[in-house]
Design a protein around this motif. Structure first.
Motif, PDB file in Angstrom:
ATOM      1  N   TYR A  76     159.894 -46.107  10.167  1.00 44.26           N
ATOM      2  CA  TYR A  76     158.907 -45.180   9.621  1.00 44.26           C
ATOM      3  C   TYR A  76     159.477 -43.757   9.580  1.00 44.26           C
ATOM      4  O   TYR A  76     159.888 -43.213  10.592  1.00 44.26           O
ATOM      5  N   LEU A  77     159.509 -43.181   8.378  1.00 46.74           N
ATOM      6  CA  LEU A  77     160.114 -41.858   8.197  1.00 46.74           C
ATOM      7  C   LEU A  77     159.111 -40.713   8.182  1.00 46.74           C
ATOM      8  O   LEU A  77     159.506 -39.554   8.118  1.00 46.74           O
ATOM      9  N   GLY A  78     157.820 -41.019   8.161  1.00 44.91           N
ATOM     10  CA  GLY A  78     156.816 -39.948   8.113  1.00 44.91           C
ATOM     11  C   GLY A  78     156.207 -39.804   6.736  1.00 44.91           C
ATOM     12  O   GLY A  78     156.219 -40.741   5.943  1.00 44.91           O
ATOM     13  N   TYR A  79     155.676 -38.620   6.479  1.00 37.35           N
ATOM     14  CA  TYR A  79     155.049 -38.360   5.180  1.00 37.35           C
ATOM     15  C   TYR A  79     156.102 -38.220   4.081  1.00 37.35           C
ATOM     16  O   TYR A  79     157.183 -37.661   4.305  1.00 37.35           O
ATOM     17  N   VAL A  80     155.772 -38.694   2.912  1.00 40.34           N
ATOM     18  CA  VAL A  80     156.572 -38.368   1.728  1.00 40.34           C
ATOM     19  C   VAL A  80     155.650 -37.700   0.709  1.00 40.34           C
ATOM     20  O   VAL A  80     154.461 -37.995   0.637  1.00 40.34           O
ATOM     21  N   GLU A  81     156.228 -36.800  -0.068  1.00 36.04           N
ATOM     22  CA  GLU A  81     155.466 -36.100  -1.098  1.00 36.04           C
ATOM     23  C   GLU A  81     155.647 -36.797  -2.439  1.00 36.04           C
ATOM     24  O   GLU A  81     156.567 -37.593  -2.619  1.00 36.04           O
ATOM     25  N   GLY A  82     154.789 -36.420  -3.381  1.00 36.61           N
ATOM     26  CA  GLY A  82     154.871 -36.989  -4.722  1.00 36.61           C
ATOM     27  C   GLY A  82     156.243 -36.846  -5.347  1.00 36.61           C
ATOM     28  O   GLY A  82     156.729 -37.749  -6.027  1.00 36.61           O
ATOM     29  N   LYS A  83     156.913 -35.732  -5.077  1.00 38.88           N
ATOM     30  CA  LYS A  83     158.213 -35.513  -5.711  1.00 38.88           C
ATOM     31  C   LYS A  83     159.328 -36.314  -5.032  1.00 38.88           C
ATOM     32  O   LYS A  83     160.401 -36.484  -5.600  1.00 38.88           O
ATOM     33  N   ASP A  84     159.051 -36.796  -3.812  1.00 38.82           N
ATOM     34  CA  ASP A  84     160.079 -37.541  -3.068  1.00 38.82           C
ATOM     35  C   ASP A  84     160.201 -38.994  -3.513  1.00 38.82           C
ATOM     36  O   ASP A  84     161.241 -39.613  -3.309  1.00 38.82           O
ATOM     37  N   ILE A  85     159.112 -39.545  -4.087  1.00 40.26           N
ATOM     38  CA  ILE A  85     159.107 -40.997  -4.240  1.00 40.26           C
ATOM     39  C   ILE A  85     160.122 -41.481  -5.271  1.00 40.26           C
ATOM     40  O   ILE A  85     160.528 -42.620  -5.222  1.00 40.26           O
ATOM     41  N   PHE A  86     160.541 -40.594  -6.177  1.00 37.00           N
ATOM     42  CA  PHE A  86     161.572 -41.010  -7.133  1.00 37.00           C
ATOM     43  C   PHE A  86     162.970 -40.589  -6.704  1.00 37.00           C
ATOM     44  O   PHE A  86     163.936 -40.797  -7.408  1.00 37.00           O
ATOM     45  N   ARG A  87     163.040 -39.948  -5.549  1.00 43.02           N
ATOM     46  CA  ARG A  87     164.335 -39.492  -5.044  1.00 43.02           C
ATOM     47  C   ARG A  87     165.013 -40.533  -4.179  1.00 43.02           C
ATOM     48  O   ARG A  87     166.096 -40.300  -3.645  1.00 43.02           O
ATOM     49  N   GLY A  88     164.346 -41.652  -3.941  1.00 40.37           N
ATOM     50  CA  GLY A  88     164.939 -42.690  -3.114  1.00 40.37           C
ATOM     51  C   GLY A  88     164.953 -42.333  -1.639  1.00 40.37           C
ATOM     52  O   GLY A  88     165.766 -42.825  -0.870  1.00 40.37           O
ATOM     53  N   LYS A  89     164.021 -41.476  -1.220  1.00 37.11           N
ATOM     54  CA  LYS A  89     163.966 -41.066   0.183  1.00 37.11           C
ATOM     55  C   LYS A  89     163.499 -42.224   1.070  1.00 37.11           C
ATOM     56  O   LYS A  89     163.891 -42.317   2.229  1.00 37.11           O
ATOM     57  N   VAL A  90     162.630 -43.065   0.522  1.00 31.84           N
ATOM     58  CA  VAL A  90     162.149 -44.242   1.256  1.00 31.84           C
ATOM     59  C   VAL A  90     162.219 -45.473   0.345  1.00 31.84           C
ATOM     60  O   VAL A  90     162.372 -45.350  -0.870  1.00 31.84           O
ATOM     61  N   ASP A  91     162.104 -46.647   0.958  1.00 33.44           N
ATOM     62  CA  ASP A  91     162.084 -47.894   0.190  1.00 33.44           C
ATOM     63  C   ASP A  91     160.663 -48.374  -0.066  1.00 33.44           C
ATOM     64  O   ASP A  91     160.417 -49.155  -0.978  1.00 33.44           O
ATOM     65  N   VAL A  92     159.749 -47.923   0.802  1.00 37.08           N
ATOM     66  CA  VAL A  92     158.351 -48.355   0.688  1.00 37.08           C
ATOM     67  C   VAL A  92     157.439 -47.137   0.832  1.00 37.08           C
ATOM     68  O   VAL A  92     157.559 -46.393   1.805  1.00 37.08           O
ATOM     69  N   VAL A  93     156.555 -46.952  -0.138  1.00 39.00           N
ATOM     70  CA  VAL A  93     155.554 -45.889  -0.064  1.00 39.00           C
ATOM     71  C   VAL A  93     154.200 -46.542   0.189  1.00 39.00           C
ATOM     72  O   VAL A  93     153.781 -47.417  -0.569  1.00 39.00           O
ATOM     73  N   VAL A  94     153.549 -46.127   1.272  1.00 40.62           N
ATOM     74  CA  VAL A  94     152.238 -46.675   1.609  1.00 40.62           C
ATOM     75  C   VAL A  94     151.161 -45.666   1.226  1.00 40.62           C
ATOM     76  O   VAL A  94     151.259 -44.486   1.578  1.00 40.62           O
ATOM     77  N   THR A  95     150.152 -46.136   0.500  1.00 43.72           N
ATOM     78  CA  THR A  95     149.045 -45.255   0.113  1.00 43.72           C
ATOM     79  C   THR A  95     147.820 -46.112  -0.224  1.00 43.72           C
ATOM     80  O   THR A  95     147.904 -47.336  -0.303  1.00 43.72           O
ATOM     81  N   GLY A 103     142.033 -31.703  -3.765  1.00 41.92           N
ATOM     82  CA  GLY A 103     143.335 -31.092  -3.537  1.00 41.92           C
ATOM     83  C   GLY A 103     144.421 -32.065  -3.104  1.00 41.92           C
ATOM     84  O   GLY A 103     145.604 -31.845  -3.375  1.00 41.92           O
ATOM     85  N   PHE A 104     144.038 -33.149  -2.448  1.00 44.85           N
ATOM     86  CA  PHE A 104     145.022 -34.150  -2.022  1.00 44.85           C
ATOM     87  C   PHE A 104     145.578 -34.864  -3.252  1.00 44.85           C
ATOM     88  O   PHE A 104     146.781 -34.907  -3.484  1.00 44.85           O
ATOM     89  N   THR A 105     144.672 -35.396  -4.061  1.00 49.01           N
ATOM     90  CA  THR A 105     145.078 -36.143  -5.258  1.00 49.01           C
ATOM     91  C   THR A 105     145.785 -35.218  -6.256  1.00 49.01           C
ATOM     92  O   THR A 105     146.793 -35.604  -6.853  1.00 49.01           O
ATOM     93  N   GLY A 106     145.260 -34.006  -6.420  1.00 45.62           N
ATOM     94  CA  GLY A 106     145.849 -33.058  -7.370  1.00 45.62           C
ATOM     95  C   GLY A 106     147.265 -32.698  -6.987  1.00 45.62           C
ATOM     96  O   GLY A 106     148.172 -32.640  -7.830  1.00 45.62           O
ATOM     97  N   ASN A 107     147.471 -32.467  -5.699  1.00 39.76           N
ATOM     98  CA  ASN A 107     148.806 -32.123  -5.220  1.00 39.76           C
ATOM     99  C   ASN A 107     149.775 -33.273  -5.479  1.00 39.76           C
ATOM    100  O   ASN A 107     150.895 -33.056  -5.949  1.00 39.76           O
ATOM    101  N   ILE A 108     149.335 -34.495  -5.197  1.00 39.79           N
ATOM    102  CA  ILE A 108     150.210 -35.649  -5.406  1.00 39.79           C
ATOM    103  C   ILE A 108     150.493 -35.850  -6.894  1.00 39.79           C
ATOM    104  O   ILE A 108     151.642 -36.066  -7.295  1.00 39.79           O
ATOM    105  N   ALA A 109     149.463 -35.734  -7.732  1.00 38.31           N
ATOM    106  CA  ALA A 109     149.663 -35.920  -9.173  1.00 38.31           C
ATOM    107  C   ALA A 109     150.708 -34.938  -9.708  1.00 38.31           C
ATOM    108  O   ALA A 109     151.625 -35.327 -10.434  1.00 38.31           O
ATOM    109  N   LEU A 110     150.584 -33.674  -9.315  1.00 37.62           N
ATOM    110  CA  LEU A 110     151.512 -32.671  -9.850  1.00 37.62           C
ATOM    111  C   LEU A 110     152.920 -32.845  -9.324  1.00 37.62           C
ATOM    112  O   LEU A 110     153.894 -32.690 -10.045  1.00 37.62           O
ATOM    113  N   LYS A 111     153.029 -33.193  -8.039  1.00 41.24           N
ATOM    114  CA  LYS A 111     154.370 -33.371  -7.477  1.00 41.24           C
ATOM    115  C   LYS A 111     155.024 -34.640  -8.011  1.00 41.24           C
ATOM    116  O   LYS A 111     156.242 -34.697  -8.141  1.00 41.24           O
ATOM    117  N   VAL A 112     154.224 -35.659  -8.306  1.00 40.45           N
ATOM    118  CA  VAL A 112     154.782 -36.861  -8.933  1.00 40.45           C
ATOM    119  C   VAL A 112     155.326 -36.504 -10.316  1.00 40.45           C
ATOM    120  O   VAL A 112     156.429 -36.912 -10.688  1.00 40.45           O
TER     121      VAL A 112
END
Lengths: 364, 364
Positions: free
Chosen positions: B221-240, A242-251
């Motif tokens: 550090y801004l906290g969690y970002v979601e998959g849909k946020d990473i292309f919105r320019g919400k952060v400069d660095v995504v750690v995963t 569910g973690f990876t799936g959620n990220i894949a879809l939201k990306v």
């Protein structure tokens, strides 16, 4: 569960981020299309807002009073105990009591899972229910599970996701049109960071080694799929945690928005001719939007519980909610539950193998 | 490491899926633009292929013979021991011997990591080197790490990724143009399945709790970002972690291809006017392609090793490889290594906290 001639859907009016307006609009649209709606929430608010629709009194909408609501910040497990009179658990109760055939909500998806577990109970043979979503590919449609219900998974869960997803793909994807109508033996893949067997995590490698030894008439295991494959129509079912799936879809969602945004920026900064081009392409973009927009698909069913529940996006529009209601009505008509129970039974050997791999099984 | 006035790049000619043609073309283009190239691989093949370029004899391309090659199916750790004369490890040796300033390869990324570790060694203060990639957002550019070197991570690795990524964002992103020029304190986020603190895995939650207590002038550090946020320019660095990062990036890549494919299908099936519209929009699409195409960015640097290495996509075109070479030359000019060592030293407290959270530290 007997299927009513006209499906009766319990719609949680206080689920989504902008509730209850999109929910009320969706209820009216659904009722006009012949679906019976039980609209669940604060009756005073709902009554006064519904009155604004001219034909409200003649529509098949019944308001069911539920004074409380579960919000996104609520802890799922606690919320359904602390707020038994909230709109979401009340909607599940209606199905349990035989007054409705399915639940639709745009609320807290963790709470939806908790309601599914505690109100409906798990389908025999399922350790972890999963949220399944469908999306367009260049060849047709694909479904992915889990999209967020189970953050940490074991190989056993992947095995059950494959069986649930394959049945869903075969029975449900054809309703999206011709492209997916030919699925007889769904192709299943495990999402990984490369197609080679050496890739992946301990979890994906264990699941892969179990799947590749398993022969089934219900699905064909194709191996690992990469992120870039899932929109190419390489498989019909993508299995992941569910973690990876959620990220894949939201990306994917974010990429479509960013791409159209960048395209808009480019057109805006471009020549008069490019602006004219964009104008001429407008109908094409609109048609494409209909095909890729999550709004069209409406919602994501919760599979593996003894009842039908469809989870909509928190930001779901009225159209998305109405499509979620339609999806729930279709699932009820398919009488999916007994078929799922049979399919799970047929794969007991697969699950037994997976059980011996992933440690003890948690019981919720 | 002293920086040569003209950067000398060791280009692995037998790395990519279609090698060595794209590599040779990239070598010629890079040499013509003033970069010294050490082209590493089978000298007979390279010599005869290079001869086809008219000005080959006058270009700053030196062929370095390496008779063997590492392929995608090779096990990374074993390959560099079993094939010491392969083009990839030979390219790393050239940097080690002071004959080149950086390595570029489109080969097996696991083997690149292994070469980085065994030939260059880790930067002091780094437990796990990471592959960092940059991509366009609607507001500018963002970088993400790890994109595939470390499949299973611990909070300590996330802490080091943040420090390495922040320095990279501040020093390198401005080279992509105005949009990212203003980054003084990069904003860092951890990729998760929701922005609420309760979301995520054990790993992301541990990392989050460590980051949120840490004050640094080097990043915010801004906290969690979601998959849909990473292309919105919400952060400069995504750690995963490398598994999730790889999937996120390949999903984005696949989505762009699927979207343009679906658009092409729609135009094809559409009216004459829509075809005209598509024609008029062609220059805009081309400009957009330049902005989002991974080819433009060229490659992904390996951070946290004592030397400069850029990893290109296995299917990299000659343009992508030439851009990878340019990126390597830019990184050499920035003299990134000593700055990274300093930045890591400044965050020893963060790492000490993370070490006590995530168990013992593996040493490669």
């Amino acid at each position: 569960m007997a299927v009513a001639s006209r499906p009766r859907i319990a719609l949680d009016a206080f689920g989504g981020d902008d509730c209850p307006d999109p929910e009320i609009e969706a209820a009216v649209a659904s009722a006009r299309s012949g679906i019976q709606i039980l609209l669940v929430g604060d009756q005073e608010i709902l009554r006064s807002k519904l009155a604004k629709f001219g034909d409200a009194s003649t529509l098949a909408i019944e308001i069911v009073h539920a004074p409380d609501k579960i919000v996104m910040s609520d802890s799922p497990g606690k919320a359904i105990r602390a707020k038994p009179a909230a709109s979401m658990p009340t909607a599940f109760d209606l199905v349990k009591q035989g007054k409705a055939d399915a639940v639709v909500s745009a609320g807290n998806s963790g709470a939806m899972l908790a309601c599914g577990l505690f109100k409906f109970g798990r389908t025999k043979g399922v350790d972890r229910p999963a949220i399944v979503t469908t999306f367009p590919t260049v060849r047709g449609r694909c479904c992915l599970l889990d999209m967020g219900a189970n953050i940490e998974c074991r190989p056993l869960h992947f095995a059950q996701f494959a069986v649930m997803g394959a049945l869903f793909a075969r029975s449900y994807l054809p309703s999206f049109g011709d492209a997916a109508a030919g699925i007889t033996v769904p192709r299943v893949g495990v999402l990984s960071n490369g197609t080679e067997e050496s890739k992946g995590t301990d979890l994906t490698r264990s699941a892969h080694s179990i799947f590749k030894e398993h022969r089934s008439d219900d699905f064909h295991y194709l191996g690992y799929v990469e992120g870039k494959d899932i929109f190419r129509g390489k498989v019909d079912v993508v299995v992941t945690d569910g973690f990876t799936g959620n990220i894949a879809l939201k990306v994917a969602e974010g990429t479509v928005y960013a791409f159209t945004d960048l395209l808009r920026q480019s057109v805006h900064a471009g020549s008069v001719l490019s602006k004219l081009g964009a104008l001429l392409l407008k109908p094409t973009f609109r048609a494409l939007k209909l095909r890729v927009d999550p709004d069209v698909q409406g919602g994501a069913p919760l599979l593996g519980v003894r009842g039908t529940a469809v989870i909509c996006h928190g930001a779901a529009s009225a159209i998305a909610l109405a499509n979620g209601v339609k999806m729930a009505a279709n699932l009820v008509a398919l009488d999916y539950g007994p078929h799922l129970a049979d399919a799970l039974l047929r794969h007991e050997a697969l699950f037994a193998g997976a059980r011996s791999t992933g440690g003890a099984v948690e019981v919720a």
